[in-house]
Design an enzyme around this catalytic site. Structure first.
Site, mmCIF file in Angstrom:
data_model
loop_
_atom_site.group_PDB
_atom_site.id
_atom_site.type_symbol
_atom_site.label_atom_id
_atom_site.label_comp_id
_atom_site.label_asym_id
_atom_site.label_seq_id
_atom_site.Cartn_x
_atom_site.Cartn_y
_atom_site.Cartn_z
ATOM 1 N N ASP A 13 0.810 -1.225 0.000
ATOM 2 C CA ASP A 13 0.000 0.000 0.000
ATOM 3 C C ASP A 13 0.841 1.271 0.000
ATOM 4 O O ASP A 13 0.425 2.305 0.530
ATOM 5 C CB ASP A 13 -0.973 0.001 1.206
ATOM 6 C CG ASP A 13 -1.845 -1.232 1.222
ATOM 7 O OD1 ASP A 13 -2.224 -1.694 0.123
ATOM 8 O OD2 ASP A 13 -2.143 -1.732 2.320
ATOM 9 N N LYS A 16 1.911 2.065 -5.116
ATOM 10 C CA LYS A 16 2.439 1.477 -6.350
ATOM 11 C C LYS A 16 1.499 1.759 -7.513
ATOM 12 O O LYS A 16 1.932 2.037 -8.628
ATOM 13 C CB LYS A 16 2.605 -0.051 -6.187
ATOM 14 C CG LYS A 16 3.591 -0.424 -5.091
ATOM 15 C CD LYS A 16 3.657 -1.926 -4.893
ATOM 16 C CE LYS A 16 2.402 -2.524 -4.275
ATOM 17 N NZ LYS A 16 2.085 -2.077 -2.914
ATOM 18 N N GLY A 40 -4.628 -4.238 -3.759
ATOM 19 C CA GLY A 40 -5.611 -3.183 -3.984
ATOM 20 C C GLY A 40 -4.819 -1.955 -4.382
ATOM 21 O O GLY A 40 -4.118 -1.376 -3.556
ATOM 22 N N HIS A 41 -4.841 -1.619 -5.654
ATOM 23 C CA HIS A 41 -4.039 -0.506 -6.160
ATOM 24 C C HIS A 41 -4.980 0.636 -6.563
ATOM 25 O O HIS A 41 -5.841 0.458 -7.424
ATOM 26 C CB HIS A 41 -3.183 -0.956 -7.343
ATOM 27 C CG HIS A 41 -2.129 -1.947 -6.954
ATOM 28 N ND1 HIS A 41 -1.198 -2.437 -7.831
ATOM 29 C CD2 HIS A 41 -1.847 -2.527 -5.759
ATOM 30 C CE1 HIS A 41 -0.397 -3.282 -7.197
ATOM 31 N NE2 HIS A 41 -0.781 -3.361 -5.940
ATOM 32 N N GLN A 224 1.871 -6.259 -3.486
ATOM 33 C CA GLN A 224 2.437 -6.485 -2.148
ATOM 34 C C GLN A 224 3.768 -5.733 -2.041
ATOM 35 O O GLN A 224 3.910 -4.696 -2.654
ATOM 36 C CB GLN A 224 2.576 -7.978 -1.818
ATOM 37 C CG GLN A 224 1.237 -8.674 -1.625
ATOM 38 C CD GLN A 224 0.533 -8.997 -2.936
ATOM 39 O OE1 GLN A 224 1.083 -9.661 -3.794
ATOM 40 N NE2 GLN A 224 -0.692 -8.537 -3.103
HETATM 41 P P1 GDP Z 1 -0.756 0.342 -3.517
HETATM 42 O O1 GDP Z 1 -1.345 -0.942 -3.054
HETATM 43 O O2 GDP Z 1 0.720 0.399 -3.280
HETATM 44 O O3 GDP Z 1 -1.094 0.692 -4.942
HETATM 45 O O4 GDP Z 1 -1.391 1.478 -2.597
HETATM 46 P P2 GDP Z 1 -2.951 1.618 -2.192
HETATM 47 O O5 GDP Z 1 -3.701 2.126 -3.341
HETATM 48 O O6 GDP Z 1 -3.434 0.378 -1.522
HETATM 49 O O7 GDP Z 1 -2.841 2.680 -1.022
HETATM 50 C C1 GDP Z 1 -2.322 3.962 -1.229
HETATM 51 C C2 GDP Z 1 -3.417 4.968 -0.867
HETATM 52 O O8 GDP Z 1 -2.833 6.252 -0.732
HETATM 53 C C3 GDP Z 1 -4.476 5.126 -1.934
HETATM 54 O O9 GDP Z 1 -5.690 5.462 -1.329
HETATM 55 C C4 GDP Z 1 -3.948 6.293 -2.777
HETATM 56 O O10 GDP Z 1 -4.984 6.999 -3.452
HETATM 57 C C5 GDP Z 1 -3.344 7.140 -1.716
HETATM 58 N N1 GDP Z 1 -2.180 7.955 -2.120
HETATM 59 C C6 GDP Z 1 -1.195 7.628 -2.982
HETATM 60 N N2 GDP Z 1 -0.255 8.609 -2.994
HETATM 61 C C7 GDP Z 1 -0.662 9.537 -2.095
HETATM 62 C C8 GDP Z 1 -0.106 10.763 -1.624
HETATM 63 O O11 GDP Z 1 0.968 11.185 -2.002
HETATM 64 N N3 GDP Z 1 -0.819 11.442 -0.673
HETATM 65 C C9 GDP Z 1 -2.006 10.996 -0.179
HETATM 66 N N4 GDP Z 1 -2.620 11.710 0.751
HETATM 67 N N5 GDP Z 1 -2.566 9.847 -0.619
HETATM 68 C C10 GDP Z 1 -1.891 9.124 -1.545
HETATM 69 P P1 IMO Z 2 -0.915 -4.212 -2.276
HETATM 70 O O1 IMO Z 2 -0.489 -4.740 -3.621
HETATM 71 C C1 IMO Z 2 -0.894 -4.756 2.027
HETATM 72 C C2 IMO Z 2 -0.827 -8.890 3.481
HETATM 73 C C3 IMO Z 2 -2.040 -9.375 4.253
HETATM 74 C C4 IMO Z 2 -1.362 -10.363 5.193
HETATM 75 C C5 IMO Z 2 -0.289 -10.986 4.313
HETATM 76 C C6 IMO Z 2 -0.688 -12.322 3.679
HETATM 77 O O2 IMO Z 2 -2.196 -3.473 -2.298
HETATM 78 O O3 IMO Z 2 0.202 -3.474 -1.620
HETATM 79 P P2 IMO Z 2 -2.322 -12.933 1.654
HETATM 80 O O4 IMO Z 2 -3.778 -12.687 1.471
HETATM 81 O O5 IMO Z 2 -1.449 -12.347 0.603
HETATM 82 O O6 IMO Z 2 -2.002 -14.379 1.890
HETATM 83 O O7 IMO Z 2 -1.971 -12.179 3.042
HETATM 84 O O8 IMO Z 2 -0.026 -10.041 3.285
HETATM 85 N N1 IMO Z 2 -1.131 -8.322 2.138
HETATM 86 C C7 IMO Z 2 -1.084 -7.028 1.852
HETATM 87 N N2 IMO Z 2 -0.890 -5.954 2.651
HETATM 88 N N3 IMO Z 2 -1.046 -4.595 0.703
HETATM 89 C C8 IMO Z 2 -1.222 -5.659 -0.101
HETATM 90 O O9 IMO Z 2 -1.246 -5.553 -1.445
HETATM 91 C C9 IMO Z 2 -1.300 -6.939 0.469
HETATM 92 N N4 IMO Z 2 -1.485 -8.176 -0.031
HETATM 93 C C10 IMO Z 2 -1.373 -9.018 1.005
HETATM 94 O O10 IMO Z 2 -2.656 -8.322 4.940
HETATM 95 O O11 IMO Z 2 -0.714 -9.676 6.231
HETATM 96 MG MG MG Z 3 -2.877 -1.621 -1.774
#
Ligand code: GDP
Ligand code: IMO
Ligand code: MG
Length: 425
Positions: A13, A16, A40-41, A224
């Site tokens: 998270d 990416k 979840g991107h 991840q």
């Molecule tokens: P990912 O899994 O690495 O793609 O990241 P996620 O989408 O799960 O989580 C990142 C969260 O932070 C999302 O809700 C993005 O919209 C948000 N986000 C990304 N970059 C920034 C930033 O620079 N500032 C803020 N406030 N939110 C951001």
């Molecule tokens: P993105 O791509 C954050 C974590 C789960 C758990 C561990 C194993 O959005 O960054 P799994 O279901 O993969 O067997 O769970 O990995 N986990 C993540 N945490 N971001 C993710 O994906 C994750 N995908 C799995 O919370 O701790």
């Molecule tokens: Mg994510």
């Protein structure tokens, strides 16, 4: 043959999705190489939010070919639902390709994931319950079913019979659950998914190589992150694949020499969902502020993310493991209101200062962070679009972080929107 990998350097998270979308503008192809719909991107474009689980984050550009590589585990129902969601919102998904060698997540994998977690009780990992671990286990056990198996009804049913002759024993005798009927499941999957999945099935390895050989830019999107890596993460609190940059090789069918740029993504702080060690974790008001301001709830599962200060010890390790060429820092704006900000520069373990990630995980559990504390900038950064827009305290924070991690920070994100970033250095 320009290939770039985007990789998470913490516990997921990091943003990416945002940077994949941003970089994708200049690419021809965006490839997911591991994981599944545990990811979840999030992309925010013109105020509209897209949360992607399986489909690569380049999909919003009509000229990009989004590819789900062989290393991904694919739930066909989820894939079709995600395509429909995008189509309803006006996104063209007609370029999407799925490797015939990718393994399928079947409903019994999700059931087993939940049952294993319940069975572990207090020792549970906090998985996303998406069936990721059980699907990769079947792959390693040579019991997995691949996307290409859907193309032949008889092969598909036969493979389900083979795997379920084993899995049904586990379901009934270990977990006291009902067995799964292989024929009924085969009928359900093929009747509901085959028409939608069939046109996507592709020899993605040759597709990617043809693109690279034509001099096109290909982006490999990690899901991840480094410390969730099956080999290099905080085992057993990890996922069941190799998100680290090298994972792009087996997960997409390229060699290490194809990759010439590896961009690590790190938040300006850290979050973790699920269980496992986390040396800089905060249980105080600063942590609550990070969660509130950063909206730190899982994109996918809605769970509250555990917050903490940025950890340069882990980032230095991530630089090595991934051979990162540069780093992007996200969510700097979340720290805008903090009076002071901290960077963990080393750990104290049993009275000793330690600058490298401890090899034994029991040491990591006992590690106390040693912080460098800096004055906050207390200024809204969300409109900053160039380095010169940053106040001196934010510049100092980034410079010290950069010194600590030892590679250049090249991009800084200051808000969720596609335009909210600046080039640094
Ligand atoms: P990912 O899994 O690495 O793609 O990241 P996620 O989408 O799960 O989580 C990142 C969260 O932070 C999302 O809700 C993005 O919209 C948000 N986000 C990304 N970059 C920034 C930033 O620079 N500032 C803020 N406030 N939110 C951001
Ligand atoms: P993105 O791509 C954050 C974590 C789960 C758990 C561990 C194993 O959005 O960054 P799994 O279901 O993969 O067997 O769970 O990995 N986990 C993540 N945490 N971001 C993710 O994906 C994750 N995908 C799995 O919370 O701790
Ligand atoms: Mg994510």
């Amino acid at each position: 043959m320009p290939a770039t990998v985007v990789v998470g350097t913490q516990w997921g998270d990091e943003g990416k999705g945002k940077f994949t979308d941003l970089l994708a503008k200049d690419m021809s192809m965006v490839v997911r190489y591991q994981g599944g719909h545990n990811a979840g991107h999030t992309l925010v474009v013109d105020g509209e939010k897209f949360a992607l689980q399986l489909i690569p984050s380049g999909v919003l550009y009509p000229y990009i070919v989004p590819v789900i590589g062989n290393g991904v585990v694919v739930d066909p129902f989820v894939l079709l639902a995600e395509m429909k969601m995008l189509q309803r919102r006006g996104v063209d998904t007609s370029n999407l390709k799925v490797s015939g060698n990718a393994h399928l997540i079947m409903p019994y994998h999700q059931q087993l994931d939940a049952l294993h977690e319940r069975h572990l009780g207090k020792a549970k990992l906090g998985t996303t319950k998406r069936g990721i671990g059980p699907a990769y286990s079947d792959k390693s056990m040579r019991l997995g079913i691949r996307v290409q198996d859907m193309l032949d009804e008889d092969i598909f049913a036969e493979k389900l019979h083979t795997v379920l002759s084993h899995t049904n024993k586990v379901l009934t005798k270990v977990f006291n659950r009902l067995p799964v009927d292989p024929d009924k499941l085969a009928e359900k999957v093929l009747s509901e998914c085959l028409d939608g999945i069939k046109p996507l099935i592709t020899d993605t390895v040759n597709l990617i190589h043809d693109s690279l050989e034509a001099g096109q830019h290909v982006l490999f999107e990690g899901a991840q992150a480094t410390f969730l890596d099956l080999d290099h993460g905080t085992y057993p609190f990890v996922t069941s694949s190799n998100p680290t940059a090298g994972g792009a090789c087996p997960g997409a069918g390229i060699g290490p020499r194809h990759i010439d740029r590896i961009l690590g993504i790190s938040k300006a702080y850290v979050t973790r969902v699920g269980a496992g060690p986390f040396p800089t974790e905060l249980f105080d008001l600063d942590g609550d502020r990070m969660v509130d301001i950063g909206a730190e709830y899982g994109t996918n599962t809605g769970r509250r993310r555990r917050p903490g200060w940025v950890d340069a010890v882990m980032l230095r390790h991530a630089v090595r493991i991934n051979s990162l060429s540069e780093m992007a820092i996200t969510k700097l704006d979340v720290l805008d209101t903090f009076e002071t900000v901290k960077i963990c520069v080393a750990y104290e373990i049993d009275g000793q200062r330690v600058e490298k990630l401890p090899y034994h995980q029991s040491d990591l559990h006992r590690a106390t962070p040693i912080y460098e504390e800096l004055p906050g900038w207390q200024q809204d950064l969300t409109a900053a679009t160039q380095a010169s827009d940053l106040p001196p305290n934010a510049v100092t924070y980034l410079r010290i972080l950069e010194e600590q991690i030892g590679i250049p920070i090249t991009l800084v994100s200051t808000g969720p929107g596609r335009q909210q970033f600046l080039n640094w250095n």
